[in-house]
Design an enzyme around this catalytic site. Structure first.
Site, PDB file in Angstrom:
ATOM      1  N   LYS A  32       3.836  -7.631 -33.970  1.00  0.00           N
ATOM      2  CA  LYS A  32       4.576  -6.504 -34.543  1.00  0.00           C
ATOM      3  C   LYS A  32       3.871  -5.194 -34.200  1.00  0.00           C
ATOM      4  CE  LYS A  32       4.550  -4.862 -38.856  1.00  0.00           C
ATOM      5  NZ  LYS A  32       4.874  -3.487 -39.231  1.00  0.00           N
ATOM      6  N   ASP A  59       8.704  -2.277 -35.011  1.00  0.00           N
ATOM      7  CA  ASP A  59       8.976  -1.867 -36.400  1.00  0.00           C
ATOM      8  C   ASP A  59       9.029  -0.339 -36.458  1.00  0.00           C
ATOM      9  OD1 ASP A  59       9.310  -1.897 -39.116  1.00  0.00           O
ATOM     10  OD2 ASP A  59       7.225  -2.387 -39.585  1.00  0.00           O
ATOM     11  N   LEU A  60      10.128   0.223 -35.955  1.00  0.00           N
ATOM     12  CA  LEU A  60      10.240   1.682 -35.834  1.00  0.00           C
ATOM     13  C   LEU A  60      10.946   2.314 -37.033  1.00  0.00           C
ATOM     14  CD1 LEU A  60      11.099   1.966 -32.026  1.00  0.00           C
ATOM     15  CD2 LEU A  60       8.870   2.083 -33.142  1.00  0.00           C
ATOM     16  N   LYS A  61      11.590   1.503 -37.840  1.00  0.00           N
ATOM     17  CA  LYS A  61      12.293   1.975 -39.057  1.00  0.00           C
ATOM     18  C   LYS A  61      13.142   3.214 -38.741  1.00  0.00           C
ATOM     19  CE  LYS A  61       9.023   0.087 -42.473  1.00  0.00           C
ATOM     20  NZ  LYS A  61       7.932  -0.496 -41.677  1.00  0.00           N
ATOM     21  N   ASP A  64      18.562   8.018 -38.772  1.00  0.00           N
ATOM     22  CA  ASP A  64      19.084   9.314 -38.312  1.00  0.00           C
ATOM     23  C   ASP A  64      20.606   9.165 -38.256  1.00  0.00           C
ATOM     24  OD1 ASP A  64      19.346  11.867 -36.941  1.00  0.00           O
ATOM     25  OD2 ASP A  64      17.264  11.600 -36.297  1.00  0.00           O
ATOM     26  N   PRO A  66      24.216   8.209 -36.734  1.00  0.00           N
ATOM     27  CA  PRO A  66      24.505   7.021 -35.917  1.00  0.00           C
ATOM     28  C   PRO A  66      24.313   7.230 -34.423  1.00  0.00           C
ATOM     29  CG  PRO A  66      26.152   7.250 -37.647  1.00  0.00           C
ATOM     30  CD  PRO A  66      25.292   8.484 -37.727  1.00  0.00           C
ATOM     31  N   THR A  68      22.357   9.256 -32.791  1.00  0.00           N
ATOM     32  CA  THR A  68      20.944   9.370 -32.402  1.00  0.00           C
ATOM     33  C   THR A  68      20.247   8.011 -32.465  1.00  0.00           C
ATOM     34  OG1 THR A  68      20.903  11.645 -33.168  1.00  0.00           O
ATOM     35  CG2 THR A  68      18.769  10.547 -32.981  1.00  0.00           C
ATOM     36  N   THR A 115       8.233  -0.512 -50.097  1.00  0.00           N
ATOM     37  CA  THR A 115       7.454  -0.986 -51.253  1.00  0.00           C
ATOM     38  C   THR A 115       6.527   0.105 -51.801  1.00  0.00           C
ATOM     39  OG1 THR A 115       5.867  -1.949 -49.736  1.00  0.00           O
ATOM     40  CG2 THR A 115       7.514  -3.434 -50.645  1.00  0.00           C
ATOM     41  N   ARG A 175      -0.327 -12.571 -48.612  1.00  0.00           N
ATOM     42  CA  ARG A 175      -1.769 -12.819 -48.695  1.00  0.00           C
ATOM     43  C   ARG A 175      -2.008 -14.310 -48.874  1.00  0.00           C
ATOM     44  NH1 ARG A 175      -1.809  -8.851 -46.665  1.00  0.00           N
ATOM     45  NH2 ARG A 175      -2.742  -6.863 -47.178  1.00  0.00           N
ATOM     46  N   GLN A 184      -4.094  -6.253 -54.895  1.00  0.00           N
ATOM     47  CA  GLN A 184      -2.859  -6.785 -54.309  1.00  0.00           C
ATOM     48  C   GLN A 184      -2.209  -7.695 -55.332  1.00  0.00           C
ATOM     49  OE1 GLN A 184      -1.402  -6.267 -51.441  1.00  0.00           O
ATOM     50  NE2 GLN A 184      -2.924  -5.165 -50.252  1.00  0.00           N
ATOM     51  N   GLY A 204      -0.939  -8.849 -41.260  1.00  0.00           N
ATOM     52  CA  GLY A 204      -1.827  -7.936 -40.556  1.00  0.00           C
ATOM     53  C   GLY A 204      -3.269  -8.184 -40.920  1.00  0.00           C
ATOM     54  N   ARG A 205      -3.737  -7.421 -41.901  1.00  0.00           N
ATOM     55  CA  ARG A 205      -5.162  -7.428 -42.231  1.00  0.00           C
ATOM     56  C   ARG A 205      -5.769  -8.794 -42.557  1.00  0.00           C
ATOM     57  NH1 ARG A 205      -4.336  -2.527 -46.137  1.00  0.00           N
ATOM     58  NH2 ARG A 205      -2.374  -3.669 -46.256  1.00  0.00           N
TER      59      ARG A 205
HETATM   60  O1  C5P Z   1      -0.968  -5.803 -45.421  1.00  0.00           O
HETATM   61  P1  C5P Z   1      -0.889  -6.251 -43.987  1.00  0.00           P
HETATM   62  O2  C5P Z   1      -1.977  -5.679 -43.132  1.00  0.00           O
HETATM   63  O3  C5P Z   1      -0.710  -7.729 -43.817  1.00  0.00           O
HETATM   64  O4  C5P Z   1       0.465  -5.573 -43.493  1.00  0.00           O
HETATM   65  C1  C5P Z   1       1.051  -5.962 -42.298  1.00  0.00           C
HETATM   66  C2  C5P Z   1       2.196  -5.049 -41.949  1.00  0.00           C
HETATM   67  O5  C5P Z   1       3.236  -5.118 -42.896  1.00  0.00           O
HETATM   68  C3  C5P Z   1       1.812  -3.587 -41.837  1.00  0.00           C
HETATM   69  O6  C5P Z   1       2.300  -3.146 -40.569  1.00  0.00           O
HETATM   70  C4  C5P Z   1       2.489  -2.899 -42.968  1.00  0.00           C
HETATM   71  O7  C5P Z   1       3.005  -1.645 -42.580  1.00  0.00           O
HETATM   72  C5  C5P Z   1       3.607  -3.834 -43.333  1.00  0.00           C
HETATM   73  N1  C5P Z   1       3.821  -3.923 -44.787  1.00  0.00           N
HETATM   74  C6  C5P Z   1       5.041  -3.585 -45.301  1.00  0.00           C
HETATM   75  N2  C5P Z   1       5.258  -3.689 -46.652  1.00  0.00           N
HETATM   76  C7  C5P Z   1       4.299  -4.119 -47.466  1.00  0.00           C
HETATM   77  C8  C5P Z   1       3.062  -4.471 -46.959  1.00  0.00           C
HETATM   78  C9  C5P Z   1       2.853  -4.365 -45.589  1.00  0.00           C
HETATM   79  O8  C5P Z   1       5.935  -3.201 -44.547  1.00  0.00           O
HETATM   80  N3  C5P Z   1       4.553  -4.224 -48.744  1.00  0.00           N
END
Ligand code: C5P
Length: 224
Positions: A32, A59-61, A64, A66, A68, A115, A175, A184, A204-205
């Protein structure tokens, strides 16, 4: 079964992102790349990461008018992303046009409520009734617009899956059990999200910041 884990490559340096992805490539199903990555490294960065050979989630979210958003979708077509995100609050016409402009093999999924927003924040933007209701409302709108699915938390995916059986659900904020920490509180485990109907698990982390990212990815994969 294909591996549902998409590793979030939220690293500022392109070489570090590529090195991490190469290390764990056997234990994740896709990669991602977020807005931060795209603004910093652009098409070149995506091409470099795509060489690893895993599906790419952009993941550009997008949000704008339609016209664009459709033009932006056409501009990223060449990158052949497997998944692209737009904001459901952009409205039905925007989502329809985004889907129409996307490649045949590209899933377009809608972000419902970020979130980072709670009920009070939503009220200040003119949305009464709370985040949960707004999330379900926007999920219904995304379904009506012909999108493939939505992004939602592990706590909502079960309820939304019950209303949208064939939806494609992307779940972040996960997690692993042993990695849970006090800050968390509203997370679920990758396995619980999968059991509740998640199609893609964004992680991710818990992998990228682990002492041994390969072991961390393998351990998560082993729970699924
Ligand atoms: O928390 P972690 O590092 O696992 O997040 C992974 C990805 O998910 C990140 O790119 C973050 O922007 C996204 N994320 C999200 N909503 C959350 C938590 C994380 O979109 N509640």
């Amino acid at each position: 079964m294909t591996n549902p884990i998409y590793l979030a490559l939220d690293l500022p340096r392109l070489d570090a992102a590529i090195a991490l992805a190469q290390k764990v490539r056997g234990h994740v199903g896709g990669l991602k790349l977020g807005l931060e990555f795209f603004c910093a490294h652009g098409h070149h960065g995506v091409h470099e990461v795509a060489k690893i050979g895993l599906p790419i989630f952009l993941d550009l979210k997008l949000h704008d008018i339609p016209n664009t958003v459709a033009a932006a979708m056409q501009s990223i077509h060449v990158l052949e992303p497997a998944i692209v995100t737009v904001h459901a609050s952009g409205g039905r016409a925007m989502m329809e046009d985004a889907k129409a402009a996307a490649g045949e093999n590209c899933k377009v999924v809608a972000v419902t409520v970020l979130t980072s927003l709670d009920d009070a924040d939503l009220l200040r933007t003119g949305v009464p009734g709370g985040a949960h209701d707004q999330c379900l409302r926007l999920a219904d709108l995304a379904q009506e617009a012909g999108l493939d699915g939505i992004v939602c938390s592990g706590q909502e995916v079960g309820a939304i899956h019950a209303r949208w059986k064939k939806g494609f659900f992307v779940v972040p904020g996960l997690r692993p059990e042993e990695g849970r920490s006090a800050d968390q509180k509203r997370t679920v485990t990758p396995r619980a999200a999968r059991d509740a109907g998640a199609s893609v698990l964004v992680i991710g982390r818990p992998i990228s910041r682990a002492e041994d990212p390969v072991m961390a990815a393998r351990a998560i994969e082993g729970t699924l």
